[in-house]
Design a protein around this motif. Sequence first.
Motif, mmCIF file in Angstrom:
data_model
loop_
_atom_site.group_PDB
_atom_site.id
_atom_site.type_symbol
_atom_site.label_atom_id
_atom_site.label_comp_id
_atom_site.label_asym_id
_atom_site.label_seq_id
_atom_site.Cartn_x
_atom_site.Cartn_y
_atom_site.Cartn_z
ATOM 1 N N PHE A 139 0.819 -1.209 0.000
ATOM 2 C CA PHE A 139 0.000 0.000 0.000
ATOM 3 C C PHE A 139 0.856 1.264 0.000
ATOM 4 N N THR A 140 2.144 1.117 -0.234
ATOM 5 C CA THR A 140 3.059 2.248 -0.165
ATOM 6 C C THR A 140 2.698 3.335 -1.173
ATOM 7 N N PRO A 141 2.925 4.600 -0.834
ATOM 8 C CA PRO A 141 2.632 5.680 -1.793
ATOM 9 C C PRO A 141 3.481 5.636 -3.054
ATOM 10 N N LYS A 142 4.621 4.946 -2.979
ATOM 11 C CA LYS A 142 5.490 4.873 -4.158
ATOM 12 C C LYS A 142 6.176 3.518 -4.159
ATOM 13 N N PHE A 143 5.678 2.605 -4.987
ATOM 14 C CA PHE A 143 6.225 1.257 -5.029
ATOM 15 C C PHE A 143 7.619 1.251 -5.641
ATOM 16 N N ALA A 144 7.814 2.082 -6.651
ATOM 17 C CA ALA A 144 9.121 2.247 -7.303
ATOM 18 C C ALA A 144 9.247 3.712 -7.697
ATOM 19 N N PRO A 145 10.462 4.262 -7.674
ATOM 20 C CA PRO A 145 10.622 5.705 -7.912
ATOM 21 C C PRO A 145 9.994 6.195 -9.208
ATOM 22 N N ALA A 146 10.033 5.379 -10.261
ATOM 23 C CA ALA A 146 9.534 5.848 -11.554
ATOM 24 C C ALA A 146 8.054 5.560 -11.764
ATOM 25 N N GLY A 147 7.428 4.844 -10.849
ATOM 26 C CA GLY A 147 6.047 4.438 -11.052
ATOM 27 C C GLY A 147 5.042 5.416 -10.483
ATOM 28 N N VAL A 148 3.777 5.111 -10.727
ATOM 29 C CA VAL A 148 2.674 5.874 -10.145
ATOM 30 C C VAL A 148 2.352 5.267 -8.785
ATOM 31 N N PRO B 30 2.146 11.374 5.747
ATOM 32 C CA PRO B 30 3.001 11.482 6.926
ATOM 33 C C PRO B 30 4.380 10.849 6.806
ATOM 34 N N SER B 31 4.710 10.322 5.621
ATOM 35 C CA SER B 31 5.967 9.609 5.449
ATOM 36 C C SER B 31 6.846 10.319 4.429
ATOM 37 N N VAL B 32 8.139 10.118 4.545
ATOM 38 C CA VAL B 32 9.056 10.684 3.560
ATOM 39 C C VAL B 32 8.703 10.185 2.165
ATOM 40 N N VAL B 33 8.311 8.914 2.061
ATOM 41 C CA VAL B 33 7.985 8.350 0.753
ATOM 42 C C VAL B 33 6.723 8.985 0.171
ATOM 43 N N SER B 34 5.871 9.576 1.004
ATOM 44 C CA SER B 34 4.647 10.217 0.503
ATOM 45 C C SER B 34 4.959 11.283 -0.535
ATOM 46 N N TYR B 35 6.063 11.964 -0.363
ATOM 47 C CA TYR B 35 6.363 13.126 -1.195
ATOM 48 C C TYR B 35 6.980 12.736 -2.535
ATOM 49 N N LEU B 36 7.324 11.467 -2.697
ATOM 50 C CA LEU B 36 7.710 10.988 -4.024
ATOM 51 C C LEU B 36 6.481 10.811 -4.909
ATOM 52 N N ARG B 37 5.326 10.622 -4.298
ATOM 53 C CA ARG B 37 4.068 10.492 -5.044
ATOM 54 C C ARG B 37 3.480 11.835 -5.423
ATOM 55 N N LEU B 38 3.734 12.856 -4.620
ATOM 56 C CA LEU B 38 3.049 14.135 -4.783
ATOM 57 C C LEU B 38 3.719 14.974 -5.866
ATOM 58 N N ALA C 252 -2.652 13.580 -8.083
ATOM 59 C CA ALA C 252 -2.365 13.536 -6.645
ATOM 60 C C ALA C 252 -2.771 14.826 -5.942
ATOM 61 N N GLY C 253 -3.062 15.882 -6.680
ATOM 62 C CA GLY C 253 -3.535 17.124 -6.071
ATOM 63 C C GLY C 253 -2.460 17.846 -5.296
ATOM 64 N N VAL C 254 -1.553 18.516 -5.997
ATOM 65 C CA VAL C 254 -0.379 19.080 -5.329
ATOM 66 C C VAL C 254 -0.401 20.607 -5.258
ATOM 67 N N ARG D 286 1.990 25.762 -4.564
ATOM 68 C CA ARG D 286 2.370 24.356 -4.447
ATOM 69 C C ARG D 286 2.274 23.934 -2.979
ATOM 70 N N LEU D 287 1.689 22.782 -2.745
ATOM 71 C CA LEU D 287 1.622 22.212 -1.407
ATOM 72 C C LEU D 287 2.983 21.654 -1.011
ATOM 73 N N PRO D 288 3.192 21.300 0.261
ATOM 74 C CA PRO D 288 4.520 20.856 0.705
ATOM 75 C C PRO D 288 5.105 19.767 -0.195
ATOM 76 N N GLN D 289 6.394 19.940 -0.488
ATOM 77 C CA GLN D 289 7.115 18.966 -1.293
ATOM 78 C C GLN D 289 8.061 18.111 -0.449
ATOM 79 N N ARG D 290 8.111 18.410 0.834
ATOM 80 C CA ARG D 290 8.925 17.626 1.770
ATOM 81 C C ARG D 290 8.136 17.456 3.061
ATOM 82 N N LEU D 291 8.370 16.344 3.723
ATOM 83 C CA LEU D 291 7.704 16.106 4.997
ATOM 84 C C LEU D 291 8.072 17.187 6.004
ATOM 85 N N ALA D 292 9.304 17.670 5.968
ATOM 86 C CA ALA D 292 9.724 18.694 6.920
ATOM 87 C C ALA D 292 8.872 19.955 6.804
#
Length: 457
Positions: free
Chosen positions: A240-249, A300-308, A314-316, A400-406
């Motif tokens: 269920f990860t937001p990004k299964f692979a860096p290049a994927g959706v 809430p995860s660092v990986v979330s922002y690879l999807r956004l 994704a609504g960014v 633009r909405l946040p691009q990093r979890l920080a």
Amino acid sequence: MVNREALTARATALTGELRARGVELVALTFVDNAGIARVKAVPLRKLPSAAAWGVGASNSFDFFGFDDIITGGEHSLGPVGDLRLHPDLDALTVLAGQPGWAWAPVTKLDQEGEPHPQDPRALLTTAVDRLAARGHRARMSFEIEWVITSADAPDDAKSATAGPAYGYARLSERADYLRALVSTLDQQGVGVEQIHPEYADGQFELSVAAADPVRAADIAVLTKETIRALSHRHGLKASFTPKFAPAGVGNGGHVHLSVWDGARNLFSGGERVFGLTPLAESFSAGILKRLPALHAIGAPSVVSYLRLEPHHWAGVYTAWGLENRETPLRLVRGVAGNRASAANLEVKCFDLTANPYLLAAALLFAGMAGADEEASLPEPLDVDPGVLTEEERAARGVERLPQRLADAVAAFEADKDLAAAFGAPLATTIVDVRRAEIERFADASPEEITEAQRWRH
């Protein structure tokens, strides 16, 4: 206070019914601040005791990260102290896909029987009660997206099914798996609305009927874990990860919500744009205004922002629109003749690493803050905001909405409404857990991030 005698009597009566259905064990789940469903289990004969007196669990679960590393924090007691997990007997469900098992979500109490101030499910109950005190109620549902691979494949293997996006070929290839999944969920009382192949390789999506927010969050947990279990029984693994692979959706975790006054849906039949009532507009505007802060809860995860990313549905950007799948807030009116029941707001920028109880509570608190402010929505967008020039976006107030979890964490800390609603102990602990993950991936590549989180949610 806990009515232990009544709980014992009710659980004892349920035990007989469950035993007749073959249940031997009951899984008791809670979701931590990193979005991981944690569990304790009891034999069926111990259910009355668990209902009345709870099952012990460390306070340290509040500080678990996605990788099981326990961080410190201002409100951490370390190894000291104990909480009691009390199953919600109203939500108790026989697990049709796991013979001999039942499941129930829990409420966390301290040893004096008082609510634990960092219990996400209790927070959501508080949000629902506050909305009810205003004379309103909400209905919600969570969309579930996941990717499957073969269970014995390497972690970096490609998906376990071929076929084009949304293609019948992909559905046909996994027809038995999908039929078993829907049948199992139906037996568990989960109202499946639709299921289909999604855009990414090996990706599927499942939608369920709307329910009150606590029930909707419970269903999100139950549905994910049922998908995981059924996948395993079919020789598959579900991610269920937001990004299964860096290049994927990636996998999203969209939330649909509506607000009601009795039997009237306030997202339909009003005098504002697209039939919104003033309350529905203000509620939506409160969410839109607080989307940067809400990302700390819903993405809430660092990986979330690879999807956004733009152009990924994704609504960014800070925008909304009627049936606009590139804005984070998509107003869904429904078809003519059915709008009074169907109209709702879809929030598209979140994913399934979120704790659904925290996310549902945060959306309700943000909406109520907007209602208090009598906030107004900006002009809706009828184009993809990503195709506008920077000057055009600036003229429309679109950012633009946040691009990093920080950045999301900083926005959450600065939002006084959300911080007050969550309470200092929980709000501070969420920040502590997020910052620990940020530090964990400070020098990581996208490949390292996706690999580390591929199978954690």
